[in-house]
Design a protein around this motif. Sequence first.
Motif, PDB file in Angstrom:
ATOM      1  N   VAL A 150      11.200   8.572  -6.529  1.00 54.31           N
ATOM      2  CA  VAL A 150      10.685   8.465  -5.169  1.00 54.31           C
ATOM      3  C   VAL A 150       9.806   7.230  -5.079  1.00 54.31           C
ATOM      4  O   VAL A 150       8.952   7.011  -5.933  1.00 54.31           O
ATOM      5  CB  VAL A 150       9.850   9.716  -4.801  1.00 54.31           C
ATOM      6  N   GLU A 151      10.000   6.440  -4.040  1.00 54.12           N
ATOM      7  CA  GLU A 151       9.130   5.292  -3.823  1.00 54.12           C
ATOM      8  C   GLU A 151       7.705   5.778  -3.608  1.00 54.12           C
ATOM      9  O   GLU A 151       7.476   6.764  -2.896  1.00 54.12           O
ATOM     10  CB  GLU A 151       9.581   4.509  -2.592  1.00 54.12           C
ATOM     11  N   ARG A 152       6.753   5.100  -4.215  1.00 51.93           N
ATOM     12  CA  ARG A 152       5.350   5.513  -4.140  1.00 51.93           C
ATOM     13  C   ARG A 152       4.879   5.671  -2.694  1.00 51.93           C
ATOM     14  O   ARG A 152       4.105   6.557  -2.377  1.00 51.93           O
ATOM     15  CB  ARG A 152       4.487   4.497  -4.892  1.00 51.93           C
ATOM     16  N   ARG A 153       5.360   4.818  -1.804  1.00 47.94           N
ATOM     17  CA  ARG A 153       4.932   4.889  -0.401  1.00 47.94           C
ATOM     18  C   ARG A 153       5.384   6.182   0.275  1.00 47.94           C
ATOM     19  O   ARG A 153       4.879   6.542   1.343  1.00 47.94           O
ATOM     20  CB  ARG A 153       5.430   3.676   0.376  1.00 47.94           C
ATOM     21  N   LEU A 154       6.334   6.897  -0.340  1.00 45.73           N
ATOM     22  CA  LEU A 154       6.831   8.146   0.223  1.00 45.73           C
ATOM     23  C   LEU A 154       6.191   9.377  -0.424  1.00 45.73           C
ATOM     24  O   LEU A 154       6.618  10.496  -0.172  1.00 45.73           O
ATOM     25  CB  LEU A 154       8.356   8.211   0.101  1.00 45.73           C
ATOM     26  N   VAL A 155       5.173   9.165  -1.240  1.00 44.62           N
ATOM     27  CA  VAL A 155       4.399  10.266  -1.829  1.00 44.62           C
ATOM     28  C   VAL A 155       3.110  10.366  -1.019  1.00 44.62           C
ATOM     29  O   VAL A 155       2.324   9.422  -0.971  1.00 44.62           O
ATOM     30  CB  VAL A 155       4.094  10.014  -3.316  1.00 44.62           C
ATOM     31  N   ILE A 156       2.918  11.506  -0.385  1.00 41.53           N
ATOM     32  CA  ILE A 156       1.767  11.673   0.507  1.00 41.53           C
ATOM     33  C   ILE A 156       0.955  12.884   0.059  1.00 41.53           C
ATOM     34  O   ILE A 156       1.492  13.989  -0.070  1.00 41.53           O
ATOM     35  CB  ILE A 156       2.217  11.864   1.966  1.00 41.53           C
ATOM     36  N   GLY A 157      -0.313  12.669  -0.153  1.00 39.67           N
ATOM     37  CA  GLY A 157      -1.217  13.767  -0.503  1.00 39.67           C
ATOM     38  C   GLY A 157      -1.765  14.433   0.742  1.00 39.67           C
ATOM     39  O   GLY A 157      -1.867  13.814   1.805  1.00 39.67           O
ATOM     40  N   VAL A 158      -2.087  15.701   0.623  1.00 36.22           N
ATOM     41  CA  VAL A 158      -2.722  16.430   1.720  1.00 36.22           C
ATOM     42  C   VAL A 158      -3.919  17.189   1.157  1.00 36.22           C
ATOM     43  O   VAL A 158      -3.933  17.554  -0.018  1.00 36.22           O
ATOM     44  CB  VAL A 158      -1.746  17.409   2.427  1.00 36.22           C
ATOM     45  N   PRO A 159      -4.936  17.446   2.002  1.00 31.03           N
ATOM     46  CA  PRO A 159      -6.091  18.213   1.531  1.00 31.03           C
ATOM     47  C   PRO A 159      -5.675  19.620   1.099  1.00 31.03           C
ATOM     48  O   PRO A 159      -5.112  20.382   1.883  1.00 31.03           O
ATOM     49  CB  PRO A 159      -7.015  18.262   2.747  1.00 31.03           C
ATOM     50  N   GLU A 160      -5.907  19.915  -0.155  1.00 34.21           N
ATOM     51  CA  GLU A 160      -5.596  21.217  -0.754  1.00 34.21           C
ATOM     52  C   GLU A 160      -6.002  21.135  -2.200  1.00 34.21           C
ATOM     53  O   GLU A 160      -5.806  20.107  -2.833  1.00 34.21           O
ATOM     54  CB  GLU A 160      -4.105  21.518  -0.658  1.00 34.21           C
TER      55      GLU A 160
END
Length: 84
Positions: free
Chosen positions: A6-16
């Motif tokens: 997966v391209e790094r720009r398509l890895v998204i973190g969310v608060p959890e």
Amino acid sequence: MRASLVERRLVIGVPERLDAHGRTVVPLDLAAAEAALDALVAEGVQAVAVSFLWAFLDPRHERARAGAGTAGSCASSLIGRLPS
């Protein structure tokens, strides 16, 4: 070095956040997760993988995110199915 799936720009973190014992430290922010999904869809992503730290101890957060209408899977559901 191995190429990323997966391209790094398509890895998204969310608060959890769960701690190492599976206890909730920061509740899952479903609105932020939904916004992340919307951003990925806008990029043309057709499927997602949901993977939260320590989720194998308590997979409810992963399942809540995956159950919110995405085409994808949870990392915690793969425990015991992957080769060692």
